[in-house]
Design an enzyme around this catalytic site. Structure first.
Site, short mmCIF file in Angstrom:
data_model
loop_
_atom_site.label_atom_id
_atom_site.label_comp_id
_atom_site.label_asym_id
_atom_site.label_seq_id
_atom_site.Cartn_x
_atom_site.Cartn_y
_atom_site.Cartn_z
N GLU A 21 0.83 -1.20 0.00
CA GLU A 21 0.00 0.00 0.00
C GLU A 21 0.86 1.26 0.00
OE1 GLU A 21 -3.96 -0.85 2.40
OE2 GLU A 21 -2.18 -1.39 3.56
N TYR A 53 -14.94 26.81 -0.63
CA TYR A 53 -14.93 25.36 -0.88
C TYR A 53 -13.59 24.91 -1.47
CZ TYR A 53 -19.92 26.63 -1.15
OH TYR A 53 -21.15 27.18 -0.95
N ILE A 72 -6.47 4.72 8.23
CA ILE A 72 -7.36 5.74 7.69
C ILE A 72 -8.06 6.48 8.83
CG2 ILE A 72 -7.61 4.74 5.41
CD1 ILE A 72 -10.36 3.66 6.23
N GLU A 73 -8.09 5.91 10.01
CA GLU A 73 -8.61 6.62 11.17
C GLU A 73 -7.78 7.87 11.44
OE1 GLU A 73 -9.75 2.27 11.75
OE2 GLU A 73 -8.07 3.38 10.90
N LYS A 99 -11.88 3.76 1.54
CA LYS A 99 -10.70 3.09 1.00
C LYS A 99 -11.18 1.94 0.13
CE LYS A 99 -6.29 1.18 2.54
NZ LYS A 99 -5.49 0.83 3.74
#
Length: 121
Positions: A21, A53, A72-73, A99
């Site tokens: 990864e 934005y 990813i947390e 993900k």
């Protein structure tokens, strides 16, 4: 409270626990909800009365593409911190990180993490 939604922000990055990864990378998709008072902007139609934005999107992009995290947390937490740094009017944020290529043992599916944070006092 009023909210601004930014959905399906897609980035290619190198987060993950496994060496592959970090080496090969993969796509990450981010959804945001930013809560703030949009009353002034809704009454006066003045750009200065809302958040930009584009600035939020660029901040998210920097975190996703220029940092590396195993979890990813943690990525979601870093995104929340970056969103708060973009504009002091944002009082609360919800960050969902998808993900799609997570290494899970099934043919199809998507892993996501969602956090909700209030602006630190």
């Amino acid at each position: 409270m009023d909210a601004i939604y930014l959905d399906d922000l897609a980035f290619y990055a190198f987060h993950g626990v496994f060496d592959e990864e970090s080496r090969l990378g993969q796509r990450f998709v981010v959804d945001l909800v930013c809560w703030l008072d949009l009353g002034p902007a809704s009454r006066e139609d003045a750009y200065a009365l809302t958040v930009d934005y584009g600035t939020i999107t660029e901040a998210v992009g920097r975190v996703v593409t220029q940092s590396r995290f195993k979890l990813i947390e943690r990525l979601a937490g870093a995104i929340a911190e970056a969103v708060f740094a973009t504009d002091a009017r944002i009082e609360k944020v919800k960050v969902r990180v998808h993900k799609p290529g997570a290494p899970i043992p099934i043919a199809s599916g998507r892993v996501s993490v969602e956090i909700v944070r209030d602006r630190p006092a």
